[in-house]
Design an enzyme around this catalytic site. Structure first.
Site, PDB file in Angstrom:
ATOM      1  N   PHE A 159     -10.269 -17.736  16.345  1.00 62.54           N
ATOM      2  CA  PHE A 159     -10.530 -17.678  14.902  1.00 62.54           C
ATOM      3  C   PHE A 159     -11.976 -18.079  14.667  1.00 62.54           C
ATOM      4  O   PHE A 159     -12.369 -19.206  14.955  1.00 62.54           O
ATOM      5  CB  PHE A 159      -9.608 -18.582  14.086  1.00 62.54           C
ATOM      6  CG  PHE A 159      -9.845 -18.403  12.614  1.00 62.54           C
ATOM      7  CD1 PHE A 159      -9.245 -17.358  11.923  1.00 62.54           C
ATOM      8  CD2 PHE A 159     -10.727 -19.234  11.913  1.00 62.54           C
ATOM      9  CE1 PHE A 159      -9.500 -17.163  10.569  1.00 62.54           C
ATOM     10  CE2 PHE A 159     -10.977 -19.039  10.559  1.00 62.54           C
ATOM     11  CZ  PHE A 159     -10.366 -18.000   9.892  1.00 62.54           C
ATOM     12  N   ASP A 244     -18.090 -22.312  19.186  1.00 59.11           N
ATOM     13  CA  ASP A 244     -17.732 -22.459  17.781  1.00 59.11           C
ATOM     14  C   ASP A 244     -17.026 -23.798  17.635  1.00 59.11           C
ATOM     15  O   ASP A 244     -15.850 -23.941  17.978  1.00 59.11           O
ATOM     16  CB  ASP A 244     -16.830 -21.301  17.338  1.00 59.11           C
ATOM     17  CG  ASP A 244     -16.452 -21.398  15.867  1.00 59.11           C
ATOM     18  OD1 ASP A 244     -16.657 -22.484  15.272  1.00 59.11           O
ATOM     19  OD2 ASP A 244     -15.938 -20.407  15.310  1.00 59.11           O
ATOM     20  N   LYS A 273     -17.338 -26.965   8.276  1.00 62.92           N
ATOM     21  CA  LYS A 273     -16.217 -27.792   7.800  1.00 62.92           C
ATOM     22  C   LYS A 273     -16.628 -29.252   7.500  1.00 62.92           C
ATOM     23  O   LYS A 273     -17.195 -29.497   6.459  1.00 62.92           O
ATOM     24  CB  LYS A 273     -15.045 -27.693   8.754  1.00 62.92           C
ATOM     25  CG  LYS A 273     -14.478 -26.261   8.738  1.00 62.92           C
ATOM     26  CD  LYS A 273     -13.042 -26.137   9.206  1.00 62.92           C
ATOM     27  CE  LYS A 273     -12.479 -24.788   8.797  1.00 62.92           C
ATOM     28  NZ  LYS A 273     -12.212 -23.877   9.891  1.00 62.92           N
TER      29      LYS A 273
END
Ligand SMILES: *Cc1c(COP(=O)(O)O)cnc(C)c1O
Length: 427
Positions: A159, A244, A273
């Site tokens: 993802f 990531d 985030k």
């Protein structure tokens, strides 16, 4: 029956009734919002630390942290103070001018990642796109791959966000359905299999993009030494290793970066985030000089990227991470949590796995999906989230009180006992 079919299956449970006010707000959201989410039936209105309250005053312990965007808890006083002070002084300038808040953030991120240069952005997917652009350009200008022919390899079950190029890398059919065509030069290999990477690399491969632990894929922890072996393969073939760490970074897994568990320093790291301190979208691509040299004025940009408000908030978030020693706390509390949950001894639990305060409970799809478990936890005052049909994600704020986490473990245990009982009755 597949995991997704089972996800709606529920033997006996009746959720708490919604108040009129809550149903009204949900109805208004449904009437005028695009229908791209299916939220749990709770309408939140306040948050402080690890606790949230809904509009009817019911309290919930947050074991989800907005997918790790709220790793430092809700409304952390120090981060809120930094936000307010900076907002009153100077908010947004664009990068047409210098501002006095950005340099400290760039220096800080370069030092913490042991890399050289930072390209600030806003959302996570935007920073991933930035990484893909950088990798392609590096492939052409530095490695000498013919222009327009650079290839990027990612992993099955990844993802990395929701833009067109990024879902072009996705192996989740629903994320792609109807959104094609996708850019060429993107491929995937099995996750956790370094030999598959060695086989997939061609002279046109510019980069390997990987999550050190797959988050949305179901908290999938790869075999010991996987990332180290990938780093070696990338070095041998002159392929960039891009991690990531949007979800795994900033202490989530018990190290500042999850790649540190393998002693790996990637060519580039993507952060997001938690970098926004739970208040703003703040992301960044941090890379080596060799990679970042591809950017010249005008090549790439973002109106809001690197704005003073975002920089001040991100710096405050990193201060909190350091001063409250949250990386070590995540390692220590996370090890305790994993041990407790691995001791659930429930016939409907297939696996409990994770690292630091990043844990997934995989239920057995033959009996139940993750969503009904999440619904029951909600009724007990715990916010969690199902991912991938069968995995309950547990990722509380890193500064959650130990007693609160212990209480949650008790509630989780009671929830599984209750489901086992209901399943037995229904049989
Ligand atoms: C959430 C996430 C993204 C996307 O971030 P957005 O801010 O939602 O665009 C990318 N990669 C990983 C690993 C993520 O967890």
């Amino acid at each position: 029956m597949t995991a997704h079919d089972r996800a709606g299956y529920e033997p006996a449970f009746r959720p708490l009734p919604l108040s009129e006010a809550a149903s009204g707000l949900i109805a208004r959201e449904k009437a005028c919002g695009a229908n791209n989410y299916d939220p749990l039936p709770v309408v939140l209105s306040r948050g402080a630390g690890s606790w949230l309250a809904d509009i009817d005053g019911r309290r919930y312990l947050d074991l989800m942290s907005a997918y790790s965007a709220v790793s430092f808890g809700h409304a952390h006083p120090r981060i809120v103070a930094a936000l307010v002070a900076q907002a009153q002084r100077l908010g947004v300038t664009s990068r047409a001018y210098h501002n006095d808040a950005l340099p400290a953030l760039l220096e800080r991120l370069a030092r913490l990642t042991r890399l050289d240069r930072v390209l600030p952005a806003n959302g996570g997917a935007e920073a991933v796109e930035t990484a893909l652009k950088a990798a392609r350009k590096w492939g052409h200008k530095v490695k000498g791959i013919p222009d327009g022919r650079a290839e990027i390899i990612a992993c099955d079950g990844n993802f990395h966000g929701r833009t067109i190029a990024v879902i072009g890398l996705s192996t989740e059919p629903q994320y792609r359905d109807g959104f094609g065509p996708f850019p060429p030069g993107l491929s995937t290999i099995p996750y956790g299999d370094a030999d598959a990477l060695a086989r997939a690399i061609t002279p046109r491969t510019a980069a390997f993009l990987v999550e050190p632990i797959q988050g949305e894929g179901g908290i999938v922890v790869p075999p010991e030494g996987y990332l180290a072996r990938c780093a070696e393969i990338c070095r041998e073939h002159r392929v960039l290793l891009i991690c990531d760490e949007i979800q795994t970074g900033l202490g989530r897994t018990g190290r500042f970066l999850a790649s540190e568990h393998d002693g790996v320093r990637p060519d580039a790291v993507i952060l997001g985030k938690a970098l926004g301190g739970g208040l703003l979208p703040v992301s960044a691509l941090v890379g080596s000089n060799d990679l970042m040299q591809v950017f010249h004025p005008g090549d790439h940009g973002s109106t809001f990227g690197g704005n003073p408000l975002a920089a001040a908030v991100a710096i405050a978030a990193l201060d909190v991470l350091e001063d409250e020693k949250l990386v070590a706390r995540s390692a220590e509390l996370g090890a305790w949590l994993l041990e407790e949950l691995q001791d659930l001894r429930s016939p409907i639990v297939r696996d409990v796995r994770g690292r630091g305060l990043f844990v997934g409970i995989e239920v057995d799809a033959r009996y139940i999906g993750a969503r009904p478990v999440v619904d029951r936890l909600l009724a007990r005052g715990i916010l969690s989230k199902d991912t991938h049909g069968t995995v309950v994600r547990i990722a509380p704020p890193l500064n959650i009180a130990r007693e609160d986490l212990a209480w949650a473990v008790g509630q989780i245990r009671a929830t599984f006992r209750e489901i086992e009982r209901d399943l037995k009755r229904a049989a």
